[in-house]
Enzyme design. Structure first.
Site, PDB file in Angstrom:
ATOM      1  N   ASP A  50       0.820  -1.213   0.000  1.00 41.53           N
ATOM      2  CA  ASP A  50       0.000   0.000   0.000  1.00 41.53           C
ATOM      3  C   ASP A  50       0.856   1.265   0.000  1.00 41.53           C
ATOM      4  O   ASP A  50       1.940   1.273   0.578  1.00 41.53           O
ATOM      5  CB  ASP A  50      -0.898  -0.035   1.248  1.00 41.53           C
ATOM      6  CG  ASP A  50      -1.986   1.011   1.194  1.00 41.53           C
ATOM      7  OD1 ASP A  50      -2.313   1.496   0.095  1.00 41.53           O
ATOM      8  OD2 ASP A  50      -2.520   1.341   2.270  1.00 41.53           O
TER       9      ASP A  50
ATOM     10  N   ARG B 156       1.763  -4.464   6.621  1.00 45.50           N
ATOM     11  CA  ARG B 156       1.085  -3.417   5.859  1.00 45.50           C
ATOM     12  C   ARG B 156       1.908  -2.142   5.952  1.00 45.50           C
ATOM     13  O   ARG B 156       1.935  -1.482   6.991  1.00 45.50           O
ATOM     14  CB  ARG B 156      -0.333  -3.169   6.368  1.00 45.50           C
ATOM     15  CG  ARG B 156      -1.019  -2.085   5.534  1.00 45.50           C
ATOM     16  CD  ARG B 156      -2.515  -2.088   5.617  1.00 45.50           C
ATOM     17  NE  ARG B 156      -3.029  -1.240   4.537  1.00 45.50           N
ATOM     18  CZ  ARG B 156      -4.235  -1.303   4.041  1.00 45.50           C
ATOM     19  NH1 ARG B 156      -5.102  -2.170   4.507  1.00 45.50           N
ATOM     20  NH2 ARG B 156      -4.607  -0.504   3.061  1.00 45.50           N
TER      21      ARG B 156
ATOM     22  N   ASN C 231       1.361   3.375  -2.923  1.00 43.21           N
ATOM     23  CA  ASN C 231       1.920   3.790  -4.220  1.00 43.21           C
ATOM     24  C   ASN C 231       1.396   5.162  -4.640  1.00 43.21           C
ATOM     25  O   ASN C 231       2.141   6.003  -5.147  1.00 43.21           O
ATOM     26  CB  ASN C 231       1.542   2.784  -5.319  1.00 43.21           C
ATOM     27  CG  ASN C 231       2.135   1.412  -5.092  1.00 43.21           C
ATOM     28  OD1 ASN C 231       3.004   1.247  -4.255  1.00 43.21           O
ATOM     29  ND2 ASN C 231       1.658   0.428  -5.842  1.00 43.21           N
TER      30      ASN C 231
ATOM     31  N   ARG D 178      -0.294   8.724 -10.569  1.00 41.05           N
ATOM     32  CA  ARG D 178      -0.366   7.546  -9.694  1.00 41.05           C
ATOM     33  C   ARG D 178       0.341   6.338 -10.313  1.00 41.05           C
ATOM     34  O   ARG D 178       0.919   5.503  -9.615  1.00 41.05           O
ATOM     35  CB  ARG D 178      -1.832   7.203  -9.402  1.00 41.05           C
ATOM     36  CG  ARG D 178      -2.522   8.236  -8.517  1.00 41.05           C
ATOM     37  CD  ARG D 178      -3.990   7.875  -8.297  1.00 41.05           C
ATOM     38  NE  ARG D 178      -4.141   6.591  -7.649  1.00 41.05           N
ATOM     39  CZ  ARG D 178      -4.059   6.383  -6.333  1.00 41.05           C
ATOM     40  NH1 ARG D 178      -3.839   7.396  -5.532  1.00 41.05           N
ATOM     41  NH2 ARG D 178      -4.222   5.176  -5.830  1.00 41.05           N
TER      42      ARG D 178
ATOM     43  N   GLU E 254       0.092 -12.497  12.986  1.00 40.72           N
ATOM     44  CA  GLU E 254       0.640 -11.292  13.613  1.00 40.72           C
ATOM     45  C   GLU E 254       0.693 -10.176  12.568  1.00 40.72           C
ATOM     46  O   GLU E 254       1.168 -10.381  11.455  1.00 40.72           O
ATOM     47  CB  GLU E 254       2.072 -11.557  14.125  1.00 40.72           C
ATOM     48  CG  GLU E 254       2.152 -12.575  15.230  1.00 40.72           C
ATOM     49  CD  GLU E 254       1.428 -12.129  16.497  1.00 40.72           C
ATOM     50  OE1 GLU E 254       1.414 -10.920  16.797  1.00 40.72           O
ATOM     51  OE2 GLU E 254       0.859 -13.010  17.176  1.00 40.72           O
TER      52      GLU E 254
ATOM     53  N   ASN F  38     -10.634  -2.796  -6.505  1.00 45.21           N
ATOM     54  CA  ASN F  38      -9.774  -1.860  -7.243  1.00 45.21           C
ATOM     55  C   ASN F  38     -10.300  -1.516  -8.638  1.00 45.21           C
ATOM     56  O   ASN F  38      -9.850  -0.549  -9.253  1.00 45.21           O
ATOM     57  CB  ASN F  38      -8.334  -2.389  -7.349  1.00 45.21           C
ATOM     58  CG  ASN F  38      -7.548  -2.293  -6.063  1.00 45.21           C
ATOM     59  OD1 ASN F  38      -6.630  -3.064  -5.814  1.00 45.21           O
ATOM     60  ND2 ASN F  38      -7.896  -1.331  -5.200  1.00 45.21           N
TER      61      ASN F  38
HETATM   62  C1  FPP Z   1      -2.168   0.065  -3.328  1.00 46.71           C
HETATM   63  O1  FPP Z   1      -1.641   1.375  -3.233  1.00 46.71           O
HETATM   64  C2  FPP Z   1      -1.510  -0.623  -4.408  1.00 46.71           C
HETATM   65  C3  FPP Z   1      -2.155  -1.201  -5.467  1.00 46.71           C
HETATM   66  C4  FPP Z   1      -3.614  -1.186  -5.631  1.00 46.71           C
HETATM   67  C5  FPP Z   1      -1.375  -1.843  -6.549  1.00 46.71           C
HETATM   68  C6  FPP Z   1      -0.271  -2.746  -6.083  1.00 46.71           C
HETATM   69  C7  FPP Z   1       0.550  -3.098  -7.241  1.00 46.71           C
HETATM   70  C8  FPP Z   1       1.872  -3.079  -7.305  1.00 46.71           C
HETATM   71  C9  FPP Z   1       2.758  -2.794  -6.145  1.00 46.71           C
HETATM   72  C10 FPP Z   1       2.488  -3.370  -8.613  1.00 46.71           C
HETATM   73  C11 FPP Z   1       3.351  -4.579  -8.636  1.00 46.71           C
HETATM   74  C12 FPP Z   1       2.658  -5.839  -8.714  1.00 46.71           C
HETATM   75  C13 FPP Z   1       2.988  -6.814  -9.582  1.00 46.71           C
HETATM   76  C14 FPP Z   1       2.386  -8.142  -9.394  1.00 46.71           C
HETATM   77  C15 FPP Z   1       3.900  -6.592 -10.729  1.00 46.71           C
HETATM   78  P1  FPP Z   1      -2.596   2.603  -3.488  1.00 46.71           P
HETATM   79  O2  FPP Z   1      -2.611   2.893  -4.939  1.00 46.71           O
HETATM   80  O3  FPP Z   1      -3.948   2.336  -2.898  1.00 46.71           O
HETATM   81  O4  FPP Z   1      -1.865   3.732  -2.703  1.00 46.71           O
HETATM   82  P2  FPP Z   1      -2.535   4.959  -1.938  1.00 46.71           P
HETATM   83  O5  FPP Z   1      -3.319   4.354  -0.786  1.00 46.71           O
HETATM   84  O6  FPP Z   1      -1.350   5.743  -1.461  1.00 46.71           O
HETATM   85  O7  FPP Z   1      -3.376   5.713  -2.917  1.00 46.71           O
END
Ligand code: FPP
Length: 246
Positions: free
Chosen positions: A26, A194, A28, A39, A213, A74
Protein backbone atom coordinates in the site's frame (compact mmCIF):
# COMPACT_ATOMS: atom_id res chain seq x y z
CA UNK A 1 20.74 -23.27 0.40
CA UNK A 2 22.75 -22.15 -2.63
CA UNK A 3 20.91 -18.85 -3.08
CA UNK A 4 21.06 -17.79 0.59
CA UNK A 5 22.53 -14.28 0.45
CA UNK A 6 23.80 -13.98 4.02
CA UNK A 7 25.63 -10.69 3.69
CA UNK A 8 22.56 -8.77 2.47
CA UNK A 9 20.72 -9.80 5.58
CA UNK A 10 20.59 -7.94 8.88
CA UNK A 11 18.94 -10.91 10.59
CA UNK A 12 20.87 -12.87 13.21
CA UNK A 13 21.30 -16.63 13.17
CA UNK A 14 18.80 -17.26 15.98
CA UNK A 15 15.90 -15.46 14.31
CA UNK A 16 12.84 -17.58 13.53
CA UNK A 17 11.63 -16.97 10.00
CA UNK A 18 7.88 -16.83 9.46
CA UNK A 19 6.89 -19.66 7.14
CA UNK A 20 4.29 -17.55 5.36
CA UNK A 21 4.37 -13.76 4.97
CA UNK A 22 1.55 -11.67 3.51
CA UNK A 23 2.11 -8.12 2.29
CA UNK A 24 -0.52 -5.47 1.57
CA UNK A 25 1.52 -3.37 -0.87
CA UNK A 26 0.00 0.00 0.00
CA UNK A 27 0.97 3.62 -0.54
CA UNK A 28 1.92 3.79 -4.22
CA UNK A 29 -0.56 6.62 -4.87
CA UNK A 30 0.63 8.75 -1.95
CA UNK A 31 4.27 8.18 -2.93
CA UNK A 32 3.50 9.54 -6.41
CA UNK A 33 1.41 12.45 -5.09
CA UNK A 34 4.27 13.59 -2.82
CA UNK A 35 6.42 13.83 -5.95
CA UNK A 36 3.67 15.45 -8.10
CA UNK A 37 3.79 12.40 -10.36
CA UNK A 38 0.86 10.46 -11.85
CA UNK A 39 -0.37 7.55 -9.69
CA UNK A 40 0.94 5.13 -12.34
CA UNK A 41 4.50 6.28 -11.47
CA UNK A 42 3.85 5.13 -7.90
CA UNK A 43 2.70 1.74 -9.16
CA UNK A 44 5.80 1.43 -11.36
CA UNK A 45 8.03 2.18 -8.37
CA UNK A 46 5.97 -0.27 -6.29
CA UNK A 47 6.45 -2.90 -8.99
CA UNK A 48 10.23 -2.59 -8.68
CA UNK A 49 10.02 -2.98 -4.90
CA UNK A 50 7.78 -6.03 -5.34
CA UNK A 51 10.49 -7.66 -7.49
CA UNK A 52 13.22 -6.88 -4.93
CA UNK A 53 11.21 -8.06 -1.93
CA UNK A 54 9.92 -11.26 -3.51
CA UNK A 55 13.45 -12.20 -4.57
CA UNK A 56 14.79 -11.37 -1.10
CA UNK A 57 12.10 -13.45 0.63
CA UNK A 58 13.02 -16.39 -1.59
CA UNK A 59 16.74 -15.84 -0.91
CA UNK A 60 16.42 -15.82 2.89
CA UNK A 61 14.28 -18.96 2.92
CA UNK A 62 10.67 -17.80 3.29
CA UNK A 63 8.45 -20.67 2.11
CA UNK A 64 5.28 -18.74 1.17
CA UNK A 65 4.82 -15.09 0.25
CA UNK A 66 1.40 -13.64 -0.60
CA UNK A 67 1.25 -10.14 -2.06
CA UNK A 68 -1.94 -8.13 -2.54
CA UNK A 69 -1.60 -6.70 -6.05
CA UNK A 70 -5.20 -5.94 -7.10
CA UNK A 71 -8.40 -6.30 -5.10
CA UNK A 72 -11.95 -7.02 -6.25
CA UNK A 73 -12.66 -3.39 -5.24
CA UNK A 74 -9.77 -1.86 -7.24
CA UNK A 75 -11.85 -1.96 -10.46
CA UNK A 76 -13.55 1.21 -9.11
CA UNK A 77 -10.37 3.19 -9.88
CA UNK A 78 -10.12 5.49 -12.94
CA UNK A 79 -9.67 3.59 -16.23
CA UNK A 80 -6.31 5.25 -16.81
CA UNK A 81 -4.96 3.84 -13.52
CA UNK A 82 -6.37 0.36 -14.15
CA UNK A 83 -4.84 0.32 -17.64
CA UNK A 84 -1.46 1.29 -16.17
CA UNK A 85 -1.71 -1.50 -13.56
CA UNK A 86 -2.68 -4.09 -16.19
CA UNK A 87 0.34 -3.06 -18.28
CA UNK A 88 2.55 -3.41 -15.22
CA UNK A 89 1.21 -6.91 -14.51
CA UNK A 90 1.67 -7.91 -18.15
CA UNK A 91 5.26 -6.61 -18.23
CA UNK A 92 6.09 -8.46 -15.02
CA UNK A 93 4.56 -11.74 -16.17
CA UNK A 94 6.34 -11.58 -19.54
CA UNK A 95 9.60 -10.82 -17.75
CA UNK A 96 9.02 -13.69 -15.32
CA UNK A 97 8.63 -16.09 -18.25
CA UNK A 98 11.57 -14.68 -20.19
CA UNK A 99 14.19 -14.08 -17.52
CA UNK A 100 13.43 -16.51 -14.75
CA UNK A 101 13.74 -19.82 -16.57
CA UNK A 102 16.16 -21.09 -13.91
CA UNK A 103 14.19 -19.64 -11.05
CA UNK A 104 13.00 -21.77 -8.14
CA UNK A 105 9.92 -19.65 -7.29
CA UNK A 106 6.49 -21.24 -7.76
CA UNK A 107 4.09 -18.57 -9.01
CA UNK A 108 0.41 -18.86 -8.10
CA UNK A 109 -2.46 -16.44 -8.56
CA UNK A 110 -5.15 -16.18 -5.95
CA UNK A 111 -8.36 -14.47 -7.04
CA UNK A 112 -10.77 -14.73 -9.93
CA UNK A 113 -8.96 -14.54 -13.27
CA UNK A 114 -12.21 -14.18 -15.29
CA UNK A 115 -12.30 -10.37 -15.75
CA UNK A 116 -8.70 -10.06 -16.99
CA UNK A 117 -7.92 -9.72 -20.70
CA UNK A 118 -7.26 -12.93 -22.63
CA UNK A 119 -3.54 -12.19 -22.99
CA UNK A 120 -3.13 -11.46 -19.29
CA UNK A 121 -5.07 -14.61 -18.36
CA UNK A 122 -2.85 -16.66 -20.71
CA UNK A 123 0.28 -15.19 -19.10
CA UNK A 124 -1.03 -15.98 -15.63
CA UNK A 125 -1.72 -19.59 -16.59
CA UNK A 126 1.62 -19.92 -18.40
CA UNK A 127 3.47 -18.67 -15.30
CA UNK A 128 1.55 -21.05 -13.04
CA UNK A 129 2.04 -24.04 -15.32
CA UNK A 130 5.69 -23.25 -16.03
CA UNK A 131 6.63 -22.92 -12.36
CA UNK A 132 4.47 -25.56 -10.68
CA UNK A 133 7.17 -28.26 -10.56
CA UNK A 134 9.80 -26.02 -8.99
CA UNK A 135 10.89 -26.52 -5.39
CA UNK A 136 11.32 -22.98 -4.06
CA UNK A 137 9.16 -20.35 -2.41
CA UNK A 138 5.48 -20.24 -3.31
CA UNK A 139 4.64 -16.71 -4.44
CA UNK A 140 0.88 -16.08 -4.32
CA UNK A 141 -0.01 -12.97 -6.28
CA UNK A 142 -3.48 -11.83 -5.23
CA UNK A 143 -5.13 -10.38 -8.32
CA UNK A 144 -8.84 -9.59 -8.47
CA UNK A 145 -8.76 -11.05 -4.99
CA UNK A 146 -11.26 -10.34 -2.25
CA UNK A 147 -11.42 -12.48 0.84
CA UNK A 148 -15.20 -12.22 1.21
CA UNK A 149 -15.59 -13.31 -2.41
CA UNK A 150 -13.19 -16.21 -1.70
CA UNK A 151 -15.30 -17.30 1.30
CA UNK A 152 -18.56 -17.03 -0.69
CA UNK A 153 -17.02 -19.30 -3.37
CA UNK A 154 -15.98 -21.80 -0.70
CA UNK A 155 -19.50 -21.80 0.79
CA UNK A 156 -20.99 -22.38 -2.68
CA UNK A 157 -18.58 -25.26 -3.33
CA UNK A 158 -19.45 -26.87 0.02
CA UNK A 159 -23.20 -26.39 -0.64
CA UNK A 160 -22.85 -28.03 -4.06
CA UNK A 161 -21.07 -31.03 -2.47
CA UNK A 162 -23.86 -31.36 0.11
CA UNK A 163 -26.52 -31.07 -2.61
CA UNK A 164 -24.78 -33.74 -4.71
CA UNK A 165 -24.60 -36.03 -1.67
CA UNK A 166 -20.77 -36.03 -1.66
CA UNK A 167 -20.66 -34.81 1.95
CA UNK A 168 -23.08 -34.46 4.87
CA UNK A 169 -23.73 -31.19 6.71
CA UNK A 170 -22.05 -32.74 9.76
CA UNK A 171 -18.83 -33.23 7.76
CA UNK A 172 -18.39 -29.45 7.46
CA UNK A 173 -15.52 -28.25 9.62
CA UNK A 174 -12.80 -25.59 9.45
CA UNK A 175 -10.45 -27.78 7.42
CA UNK A 176 -13.15 -28.45 4.84
CA UNK A 177 -13.63 -24.69 4.34
CA UNK A 178 -9.84 -24.05 4.22
CA UNK A 179 -9.53 -26.73 1.54
CA UNK A 180 -11.89 -24.75 -0.71
CA UNK A 181 -10.04 -21.43 -0.48
CA UNK A 182 -7.53 -20.25 -3.11
CA UNK A 183 -4.79 -21.04 -0.57
CA UNK A 184 -5.87 -24.69 -0.09
CA UNK A 185 -2.96 -26.83 1.12
CA UNK A 186 -0.88 -23.84 2.25
CA UNK A 187 -0.16 -22.80 5.84
CA UNK A 188 -1.93 -19.69 7.15
CA UNK A 189 0.19 -16.51 7.11
CA UNK A 190 2.25 -16.09 10.29
CA UNK A 191 2.95 -12.44 9.58
CA UNK A 192 1.10 -9.81 7.53
CA UNK A 193 2.94 -6.57 6.83
CA UNK A 194 1.08 -3.42 5.86
CA UNK A 195 3.25 -0.49 4.88
CA UNK A 196 1.88 3.07 4.57
CA UNK A 197 0.65 3.29 8.16
CA UNK A 198 -2.97 2.21 7.57
CA UNK A 199 -4.54 0.00 10.26
CA UNK A 200 -6.88 -1.94 7.98
CA UNK A 201 -7.12 -5.49 6.64
CA UNK A 202 -8.87 -4.40 3.39
CA UNK A 203 -10.54 -7.74 2.58
CA UNK A 204 -7.19 -9.61 2.61
CA UNK A 205 -7.02 -13.25 3.83
CA UNK A 206 -9.80 -12.79 6.44
CA UNK A 207 -10.15 -16.51 7.09
CA UNK A 208 -6.46 -17.32 6.91
CA UNK A 209 -5.43 -14.42 9.19
CA UNK A 210 -7.30 -15.68 12.28
CA UNK A 211 -4.02 -15.91 14.27
CA UNK A 212 -1.68 -13.89 12.08
CA UNK A 213 0.64 -11.29 13.61
CA UNK A 214 0.19 -7.86 12.03
CA UNK A 215 3.04 -5.41 11.55
CA UNK A 216 2.04 -1.94 10.36
CA UNK A 217 4.94 0.14 9.06
CA UNK A 218 5.07 3.86 8.46
CA UNK A 219 6.70 3.57 5.07
CA UNK A 220 5.02 3.86 1.69
CA UNK A 221 5.43 0.67 -0.37
CA UNK A 222 7.73 2.22 -3.04
CA UNK A 223 10.12 3.23 -0.19
CA UNK A 224 10.05 -0.24 1.41
CA UNK A 225 13.44 -1.95 1.59
CA UNK A 226 14.88 -5.36 2.49
CA UNK A 227 15.95 -3.78 5.83
CA UNK A 228 12.27 -2.96 6.49
CA UNK A 229 11.40 -6.60 5.83
CA UNK A 230 14.11 -7.68 8.29
CA UNK A 231 12.68 -5.20 10.81
CA UNK A 232 9.19 -6.69 10.42
CA UNK A 233 10.61 -10.21 10.91
CA UNK A 234 12.40 -9.04 14.08
CA UNK A 235 9.16 -7.50 15.40
CA UNK A 236 7.41 -10.80 14.63
CA UNK A 237 10.09 -12.60 16.67
CA UNK A 238 9.29 -10.43 19.69
CA UNK A 239 5.60 -11.34 19.63
CA UNK A 240 4.24 -13.94 22.00
CA UNK A 241 1.92 -16.08 19.87
CA UNK A 242 -0.61 -17.92 22.00
CA UNK A 243 -3.20 -18.99 19.40
CA UNK A 244 -5.98 -18.45 21.94
CA UNK A 245 -4.15 -20.33 24.70
CA UNK A 246 -2.32 -18.88 27.72
C1 FPP B 1 -2.17 0.06 -3.33
O1 FPP B 1 -1.64 1.37 -3.23
C2 FPP B 1 -1.51 -0.62 -4.41
C3 FPP B 1 -2.15 -1.20 -5.47
C4 FPP B 1 -3.61 -1.19 -5.63
C5 FPP B 1 -1.38 -1.84 -6.55
C6 FPP B 1 -0.27 -2.75 -6.08
C7 FPP B 1 0.55 -3.10 -7.24
C8 FPP B 1 1.87 -3.08 -7.30
C9 FPP B 1 2.76 -2.79 -6.14
C10 FPP B 1 2.49 -3.37 -8.61
C11 FPP B 1 3.35 -4.58 -8.64
C12 FPP B 1 2.66 -5.84 -8.71
C13 FPP B 1 2.99 -6.81 -9.58
C14 FPP B 1 2.39 -8.14 -9.39
C15 FPP B 1 3.90 -6.59 -10.73
P1 FPP B 1 -2.60 2.60 -3.49
O2 FPP B 1 -2.61 2.89 -4.94
O3 FPP B 1 -3.95 2.34 -2.90
O4 FPP B 1 -1.86 3.73 -2.70
P2 FPP B 1 -2.53 4.96 -1.94
O5 FPP B 1 -3.32 4.35 -0.79
O6 FPP B 1 -1.35 5.74 -1.46
O7 FPP B 1 -3.38 5.71 -2.92
Amino acid sequence: MAFFKKKKQSLSEDIVLPEHIGIIMDGNGRWAKKRRLPRSAGHNAGGKVFRTISRYCSDIGIKYLTVYAFSTENWKRPKEEIDALMKLFKDYLEEALRDFKDDSIIVRFIGDKTPFSDDLKALMIENEEGSKDRDGMVLNIAMNYGSRDEIVRAVKAVSADVKDGKINVDDIDEQLISDRLYTAGQPDPDLIIRPSGEYRISNFMLWQAAYTEFVIMNKLWPDFTTDDLDEAIKTFNNRNRRFGGV
